[in-house]
Scaffold this motif. Structure first.
Motif, PDB file in Angstrom:
ATOM      1  N   PHE A 225      -1.733   7.250  16.154  1.00 49.91           N
ATOM      2  CA  PHE A 225      -1.152   8.317  14.735  1.00 49.91           C
ATOM      3  C   PHE A 225      -2.012   7.787  13.426  1.00 49.91           C
ATOM      4  O   PHE A 225      -2.678   8.868  13.052  1.00 49.91           O
ATOM      5  N   LEU A 226      -2.634   6.876  12.973  1.00 51.88           N
ATOM      6  CA  LEU A 226      -3.620   6.179  12.384  1.00 51.88           C
ATOM      7  C   LEU A 226      -5.428   6.567  12.682  1.00 51.88           C
ATOM      8  O   LEU A 226      -6.147   6.839  11.622  1.00 51.88           O
ATOM      9  N   GLY A 227      -5.054   7.424  13.834  1.00 51.13           N
ATOM     10  CA  GLY A 227      -6.567   7.670  14.534  1.00 51.13           C
ATOM     11  C   GLY A 227      -7.837   6.593  15.102  1.00 51.13           C
ATOM     12  O   GLY A 227      -8.615   7.026  14.599  1.00 51.13           O
ATOM     13  N   VAL A 228      -6.730   5.671  15.178  1.00 57.40           N
ATOM     14  CA  VAL A 228      -8.437   4.483  15.811  1.00 57.40           C
ATOM     15  C   VAL A 228      -8.003   4.287  17.314  1.00 57.40           C
ATOM     16  O   VAL A 228      -9.070   3.867  17.848  1.00 57.40           O
ATOM     17  N   SER A 229      -7.477   5.626  17.514  1.00 63.52           N
ATOM     18  CA  SER A 229      -7.569   5.219  19.545  1.00 63.52           C
ATOM     19  C   SER A 229      -8.492   6.224  19.417  1.00 63.52           C
ATOM     20  O   SER A 229      -9.697   6.953  19.585  1.00 63.52           O
ATOM     21  N   HIS A 230      -9.119   6.389  21.315  1.00 63.43           N
ATOM     22  CA  HIS A 230     -10.301   7.523  21.951  1.00 63.43           C
ATOM     23  C   HIS A 230      -9.569   7.999  22.925  1.00 63.43           C
ATOM     24  O   HIS A 230      -8.676   7.243  23.821  1.00 63.43           O
TER      25      HIS A 230
ATOM     26  N   GLN B 130       0.560  -1.131  -0.280  1.00 66.82           N
ATOM     27  CA  GLN B 130       0.544  -0.024   0.354  1.00 66.82           C
ATOM     28  C   GLN B 130       1.097   0.994  -0.256  1.00 66.82           C
ATOM     29  O   GLN B 130       2.124   0.957   0.890  1.00 66.82           O
ATOM     30  N   PRO B 131       0.895   2.049  -0.957  1.00 67.80           N
ATOM     31  CA  PRO B 131       1.770   3.377  -0.984  1.00 67.80           C
ATOM     32  C   PRO B 131       1.170   4.329  -0.265  1.00 67.80           C
ATOM     33  O   PRO B 131       0.130   4.256   0.540  1.00 67.80           O
ATOM     34  N   GLY B 132       2.225   5.073  -0.154  1.00 70.74           N
ATOM     35  CA  GLY B 132       1.476   6.759   0.946  1.00 70.74           C
ATOM     36  C   GLY B 132       2.134   6.313   2.698  1.00 70.74           C
ATOM     37  O   GLY B 132       2.469   4.728   3.256  1.00 70.74           O
ATOM     38  N   PRO B 133       1.934   7.317   3.087  1.00 71.41           N
ATOM     39  CA  PRO B 133       2.240   7.409   4.444  1.00 71.41           C
ATOM     40  C   PRO B 133       1.552   6.410   5.458  1.00 71.41           C
ATOM     41  O   PRO B 133       1.817   5.185   6.274  1.00 71.41           O
ATOM     42  N   VAL B 134       0.362   6.462   4.684  1.00 71.83           N
ATOM     43  CA  VAL B 134      -1.142   5.195   5.777  1.00 71.83           C
ATOM     44  C   VAL B 134      -0.228   4.092   5.790  1.00 71.83           C
ATOM     45  O   VAL B 134      -0.122   3.055   6.679  1.00 71.83           O
ATOM     46  N   GLY B 135       0.572   3.787   3.706  1.00 73.70           N
ATOM     47  CA  GLY B 135       0.910   2.336   4.180  1.00 73.70           C
ATOM     48  C   GLY B 135       1.842   1.905   5.032  1.00 73.70           C
ATOM     49  O   GLY B 135       2.298   0.731   4.776  1.00 73.70           O
ATOM     50  N   ARG B 136       3.122   3.144   4.731  1.00 74.13           N
ATOM     51  CA  ARG B 136       3.994   3.043   5.399  1.00 74.13           C
ATOM     52  C   ARG B 136       3.934   2.341   6.812  1.00 74.13           C
ATOM     53  O   ARG B 136       4.201   2.011   7.799  1.00 74.13           O
ATOM     54  N   LEU B 137       3.257   2.881   7.370  1.00 74.16           N
ATOM     55  CA  LEU B 137       2.322   2.625   8.999  1.00 74.16           C
ATOM     56  C   LEU B 137       1.938   1.523   8.881  1.00 74.16           C
ATOM     57  O   LEU B 137       2.020   0.754   9.818  1.00 74.16           O
ATOM     58  N   LEU B 138       1.273   1.049   7.981  1.00 81.42           N
ATOM     59  CA  LEU B 138       0.581  -0.625   8.465  1.00 81.42           C
ATOM     60  C   LEU B 138       1.923  -1.200   8.458  1.00 81.42           C
ATOM     61  O   LEU B 138       1.797  -2.568   8.756  1.00 81.42           O
ATOM     62  N   ASP B 139       2.586  -1.307   7.150  1.00 78.18           N
ATOM     63  CA  ASP B 139       3.838  -2.207   7.603  1.00 78.18           C
ATOM     64  C   ASP B 139       4.346  -1.475   8.695  1.00 78.18           C
ATOM     65  O   ASP B 139       5.080  -3.057   8.927  1.00 78.18           O
ATOM     66  N   VAL B 140       4.980  -0.562   9.143  1.00 77.26           N
ATOM     67  CA  VAL B 140       4.846  -0.741  10.912  1.00 77.26           C
ATOM     68  C   VAL B 140       4.305  -2.146  11.453  1.00 77.26           C
ATOM     69  O   VAL B 140       5.243  -2.459  12.180  1.00 77.26           O
ATOM     70  N   VAL B 141       2.863  -2.222  11.862  1.00 79.09           N
ATOM     71  CA  VAL B 141       2.473  -2.621  12.051  1.00 79.09           C
ATOM     72  C   VAL B 141       2.775  -4.082  11.822  1.00 79.09           C
ATOM     73  O   VAL B 141       2.798  -5.100  13.069  1.00 79.09           O
ATOM     74  N   ASP B 142       2.398  -4.452  11.007  1.00 80.12           N
ATOM     75  CA  ASP B 142       2.910  -5.540  10.214  1.00 80.12           C
ATOM     76  C   ASP B 142       4.852  -6.005  10.723  1.00 80.12           C
ATOM     77  O   ASP B 142       5.104  -7.610  11.418  1.00 80.12           O
ATOM     78  N   ASP B 143       5.495  -5.184  11.085  1.00 80.91           N
ATOM     79  CA  ASP B 143       7.034  -5.569  11.308  1.00 80.91           C
ATOM     80  C   ASP B 143       6.655  -6.226  12.948  1.00 80.91           C
ATOM     81  O   ASP B 143       7.586  -6.271  13.458  1.00 80.91           O
ATOM     82  N   VAL B 144       5.884  -4.729  13.762  1.00 81.78           N
ATOM     83  CA  VAL B 144       5.668  -5.083  15.334  1.00 81.78           C
ATOM     84  C   VAL B 144       5.630  -6.467  15.630  1.00 81.78           C
ATOM     85  O   VAL B 144       5.799  -7.310  15.928  1.00 81.78           O
ATOM     86  N   VAL B 145       4.482  -6.908  15.012  1.00 83.49           N
ATOM     87  CA  VAL B 145       4.457  -8.460  14.500  1.00 83.49           C
ATOM     88  C   VAL B 145       5.328  -9.244  14.801  1.00 83.49           C
ATOM     89  O   VAL B 145       4.931 -10.248  15.317  1.00 83.49           O
ATOM     90  N   LEU B 146       5.684  -9.535  13.310  1.00 77.41           N
ATOM     91  CA  LEU B 146       6.769 -10.458  13.181  1.00 77.41           C
ATOM     92  C   LEU B 146       8.284 -10.452  14.018  1.00 77.41           C
ATOM     93  O   LEU B 146       8.530 -10.972  14.238  1.00 77.41           O
ATOM     94  N   ALA B 147       8.290  -9.457  14.806  1.00 75.64           N
ATOM     95  CA  ALA B 147       9.525  -8.935  16.303  1.00 75.64           C
ATOM     96  C   ALA B 147       8.760  -8.942  16.853  1.00 75.64           C
ATOM     97  O   ALA B 147      10.055 -10.434  17.880  1.00 75.64           O
ATOM     98  N   PHE B 148       7.582  -9.232  16.870  1.00 76.17           N
ATOM     99  CA  PHE B 148       7.068 -10.261  18.372  1.00 76.17           C
ATOM    100  C   PHE B 148       7.621 -11.677  18.413  1.00 76.17           C
ATOM    101  O   PHE B 148       7.708 -12.274  19.466  1.00 76.17           O
ATOM    102  N   VAL B 149       6.979 -12.716  16.742  1.00 77.29           N
ATOM    103  CA  VAL B 149       7.193 -13.410  16.839  1.00 77.29           C
ATOM    104  C   VAL B 149       8.646 -14.348  17.137  1.00 77.29           C
ATOM    105  O   VAL B 149       8.642 -14.906  17.108  1.00 77.29           O
TER     106      VAL B 149
END
Length: 137
Positions: free
Chosen positions: A39-44, A1-20
């Motif tokens: 940062f993605l706006g899904v908190s409250h 996924q291009p763009g800043p949101v795609g890069r942030l979602l890649d970070v989320v994927d990387d976090v999961v892989l790092a935990f595994v």
């Protein structure tokens, strides 16, 4: 996924892989994951309040979790970077729960690696079927 949101979602994927790769990094990775999701706006504001209260009580990490709509957070207590030999003081846990409940938040206690949170390396046998028509490998 291009763009800043795609890069942030890649970070989320990387976090999961790092935990595994290294579950001992759970606390740091949970904090990073929460920051990206915020940062993605899904908190409250209420989830951020849980995080703030948890930090006030020296939790090692707190992050939002779930599929959305429910407002749920995971708070890690004790030393999540250790081998689990550092016992929690039950009085500290009671104070944290009391503070969260005083702010109209429900608390559910569990242990990592127990019935609440489990990390499987492979599909657990409890999900295996005995019907050969339904069996997937």
């Amino acid at each position: 996924q291009p763009g800043p949101v795609g890069r942030l979602l890649d970070v989320v994927d990387d976090v999961v892989l790092a935990f595994v790769a290294d579950p001992r990094r759970l606390a740091d990775l949970a904090s990073l994951n929460h920051a990206v999701l915020r940062f993605l706006g899904v908190s409250h504001r209420r989830l951020e309040a849980v995080k703030g209260i948890a930090e006030k009580h020296h939790a090692v990490a707190a992050k939002l979790t779930g599929a959305g709509g429910g407002g749920c957070a995971l708070v890690l207590l004790g030393d999540a970077r250790s081998d689990g030999d550092d016992p929690l003081d039950p009085a500290d846990v009671r104070r944290l729960v009391a503070d969260l409940e005083a702010n109209a938040m429900d608390c559910y206690l569990t242990d990592l690696g127990g019935p609440g949170v489990v990390c499987y390396d492979a599909r657990p046998s409890i999900f295996a079927t005995t019907d050969s028509a339904d069996h997937h490998t």
